[in-house]
Motif scaffolding. Sequence first.
Motif, PDB file in Angstrom:
ATOM      1  N   HIS A  55      -9.041  -1.493  -2.961  1.00 13.57           N
ATOM      2  CA  HIS A  55      -8.138  -2.180  -3.801  1.00 13.57           C
ATOM      3  C   HIS A  55      -7.478  -3.581  -3.565  1.00 13.57           C
ATOM      4  O   HIS A  55      -7.684  -4.468  -3.983  1.00 13.57           O
ATOM      5  CB  HIS A  55      -7.231  -1.340  -4.817  1.00 13.57           C
ATOM      6  CG  HIS A  55      -6.667  -2.058  -6.059  1.00 13.57           C
ATOM      7  ND1 HIS A  55      -5.439  -2.645  -5.996  1.00 13.57           N
ATOM      8  CD2 HIS A  55      -7.150  -2.342  -7.134  1.00 13.57           C
ATOM      9  CE1 HIS A  55      -5.496  -3.458  -7.217  1.00 13.57           C
ATOM     10  NE2 HIS A  55      -6.354  -2.882  -8.058  1.00 13.57           N
ATOM     11  N   VAL A  56      -6.979  -3.451  -2.410  1.00 14.36           N
ATOM     12  CA  VAL A  56      -6.154  -4.579  -1.789  1.00 14.36           C
ATOM     13  C   VAL A  56      -7.176  -5.461  -1.313  1.00 14.36           C
ATOM     14  O   VAL A  56      -7.129  -6.927  -1.891  1.00 14.36           O
ATOM     15  CB  VAL A  56      -5.489  -4.247  -0.615  1.00 14.36           C
ATOM     16  CG1 VAL A  56      -4.917  -5.392   0.329  1.00 14.36           C
ATOM     17  CG2 VAL A  56      -4.113  -3.577  -1.039  1.00 14.36           C
ATOM     18  N   GLY A  57      -8.476  -5.303  -0.718  1.00 13.43           N
ATOM     19  CA  GLY A  57      -9.469  -6.186  -0.376  1.00 13.43           C
ATOM     20  C   GLY A  57     -10.188  -6.811  -1.475  1.00 13.43           C
ATOM     21  O   GLY A  57     -10.214  -8.122  -1.405  1.00 13.43           O
ATOM     22  N   LEU A  80      -5.032 -15.923   3.114  1.00 11.88           N
ATOM     23  CA  LEU A  80      -5.205 -14.526   2.582  1.00 11.88           C
ATOM     24  C   LEU A  80      -6.738 -14.140   3.056  1.00 11.88           C
ATOM     25  O   LEU A  80      -7.483 -14.335   2.391  1.00 11.88           O
ATOM     26  CB  LEU A  80      -4.941 -14.440   1.130  1.00 11.88           C
ATOM     27  CG  LEU A  80      -3.430 -14.267   0.554  1.00 11.88           C
ATOM     28  CD1 LEU A  80      -3.601 -14.165  -0.940  1.00 11.88           C
ATOM     29  CD2 LEU A  80      -2.737 -13.013   1.158  1.00 11.88           C
ATOM     30  N   THR A  81      -6.598 -13.547   4.239  1.00 12.23           N
ATOM     31  CA  THR A  81      -8.085 -13.144   4.907  1.00 12.23           C
ATOM     32  C   THR A  81      -8.280 -11.533   4.748  1.00 12.23           C
ATOM     33  O   THR A  81      -6.885 -10.772   4.656  1.00 12.23           O
ATOM     34  CB  THR A  81      -7.892 -13.567   6.112  1.00 12.23           C
ATOM     35  OG1 THR A  81      -7.032 -12.920   7.022  1.00 12.23           O
ATOM     36  CG2 THR A  81      -7.975 -15.007   6.244  1.00 12.23           C
ATOM     37  N   ARG A 109      -5.866  -6.104   5.754  1.00  6.53           N
ATOM     38  CA  ARG A 109      -5.949  -4.614   6.439  1.00  6.53           C
ATOM     39  C   ARG A 109      -4.992  -4.234   7.357  1.00  6.53           C
ATOM     40  O   ARG A 109      -4.326  -3.420   7.329  1.00  6.53           O
ATOM     41  CB  ARG A 109      -7.364  -4.977   7.302  1.00  6.53           C
ATOM     42  CG  ARG A 109      -8.783  -4.729   6.562  1.00  6.53           C
ATOM     43  CD  ARG A 109      -9.782  -4.332   7.453  1.00  6.53           C
ATOM     44  NE  ARG A 109     -10.075  -5.254   8.588  1.00  6.53           N
ATOM     45  CZ  ARG A 109     -10.648  -6.405   8.404  1.00  6.53           C
ATOM     46  NH1 ARG A 109     -11.601  -6.632   7.457  1.00  6.53           N
ATOM     47  NH2 ARG A 109     -10.845  -7.518   9.371  1.00  6.53           N
ATOM     48  N   ASN A 110      -4.538  -5.433   8.047  1.00  2.84           N
ATOM     49  CA  ASN A 110      -3.234  -5.186   8.870  1.00  2.84           C
ATOM     50  C   ASN A 110      -2.045  -4.942   7.958  1.00  2.84           C
ATOM     51  O   ASN A 110      -1.220  -4.023   8.416  1.00  2.84           O
ATOM     52  CB  ASN A 110      -3.080  -6.530   9.685  1.00  2.84           C
ATOM     53  CG  ASN A 110      -4.143  -6.751  10.866  1.00  2.84           C
ATOM     54  OD1 ASN A 110      -4.862  -5.578  11.111  1.00  2.84           O
ATOM     55  ND2 ASN A 110      -4.339  -7.968  11.310  1.00  2.84           N
ATOM     56  N   LEU A 111      -1.847  -5.525   6.851  1.00  2.00           N
ATOM     57  CA  LEU A 111      -0.740  -5.221   6.037  1.00  2.00           C
ATOM     58  C   LEU A 111      -0.773  -3.916   5.423  1.00  2.00           C
ATOM     59  O   LEU A 111       0.409  -3.340   5.704  1.00  2.00           O
ATOM     60  CB  LEU A 111      -0.899  -6.407   4.833  1.00  2.00           C
ATOM     61  CG  LEU A 111       0.431  -6.083   3.809  1.00  2.00           C
ATOM     62  CD1 LEU A 111       1.517  -6.543   4.488  1.00  2.00           C
ATOM     63  CD2 LEU A 111       0.064  -6.993   2.809  1.00  2.00           C
ATOM     64  N   ILE A 162       3.213  -4.218  -0.276  1.00  2.00           N
ATOM     65  CA  ILE A 162       2.057  -4.531  -0.018  1.00  2.00           C
ATOM     66  C   ILE A 162       1.613  -5.729  -1.031  1.00  2.00           C
ATOM     67  O   ILE A 162       1.227  -6.708  -0.535  1.00  2.00           O
ATOM     68  CB  ILE A 162       0.900  -3.464  -0.426  1.00  2.00           C
ATOM     69  CG1 ILE A 162       1.277  -2.186   0.896  1.00  2.00           C
ATOM     70  CG2 ILE A 162      -0.568  -3.991  -0.337  1.00  2.00           C
ATOM     71  CD1 ILE A 162       0.265  -1.102   0.770  1.00  2.00           C
ATOM     72  N   TYR A 163       1.621  -5.413  -2.269  1.00  2.00           N
ATOM     73  CA  TYR A 163       1.232  -6.469  -3.339  1.00  2.00           C
ATOM     74  C   TYR A 163       2.176  -7.698  -3.539  1.00  2.00           C
ATOM     75  O   TYR A 163       2.132  -8.624  -3.856  1.00  2.00           O
ATOM     76  CB  TYR A 163       1.150  -5.775  -4.671  1.00  2.00           C
ATOM     77  CG  TYR A 163      -0.202  -4.714  -4.461  1.00  2.00           C
ATOM     78  CD1 TYR A 163      -1.473  -5.194  -4.678  1.00  2.00           C
ATOM     79  CD2 TYR A 163      -0.145  -3.424  -4.180  1.00  2.00           C
ATOM     80  CE1 TYR A 163      -2.563  -4.519  -4.866  1.00  2.00           C
ATOM     81  CE2 TYR A 163      -1.179  -2.750  -4.039  1.00  2.00           C
ATOM     82  CZ  TYR A 163      -2.497  -3.084  -4.205  1.00  2.00           C
ATOM     83  OH  TYR A 163      -3.541  -2.535  -4.248  1.00  2.00           O
ATOM     84  N   GLY A 164       3.696  -7.237  -3.107  1.00  2.00           N
ATOM     85  CA  GLY A 164       4.481  -8.272  -3.124  1.00  2.00           C
ATOM     86  C   GLY A 164       4.446  -9.401  -2.124  1.00  2.00           C
ATOM     87  O   GLY A 164       4.478 -10.519  -2.237  1.00  2.00           O
TER      88      GLY A 164
END
Length: 203
Positions: A98-100, A184-185, A190-192, A169-171
């Motif tokens: 989802h983050v990706g 934003l890569t 992934r690291n976050l 994460i999302y903030g």
Amino acid sequence: MARSKAETEDATTARRGRPRSAATTAAILQSAYALMASTGLAATTIDAIAKHSNVSKMTIYKWWPSREALLIDAFLDQASRAVPLPDTGNPVARIRRHVGTYVEALQGEFGRVQLAVISECISRTGSAELFYERYLGLRRTKMLEIIAAGQKDGSIGAPGVPGDIYDAIYGSLFYRYVFGIGPLTPAYARNLVNLVLRPRADA
């Protein structure tokens, strides 16, 4: 899960009169998003949406309490396709996916429209509460359930309440996007996620 404000209003509308037509609702939402993406929010008026969707203004006013509510619902409708909530896989894999997807979406029109809709809510009402009620709260609740499940099965090692983990994460992603603090890569995302979730080695 408790019904959202939008769902409650839809149900109330259905009780008062004829139920919404799914096709007409889709036409209105898709037209509103298309106009936001192509002409900007200022030009996305109820008149313009009615003309673009070939639906009467009366119908739109009957189904949505305000223009801002319609714009948010149109954005939510698009988000359900562009950044779907993950429903398969283990908790860590679902969050990573989802983050990706979210990071990728932020790079295009989705990101621009999201920021514009939030700005519109703040300028019109003085806060982003309406955006939270009709959009963010729904998706945040689902992600908190995934985080809690990961803490329970041990795949997520981060302590603390799921809401704080989600916000970390999302903030961070939204803050970085809004202020342009570095790109934003996928690698950053992934690291976050790994930094915040502290996932189990096999997760």
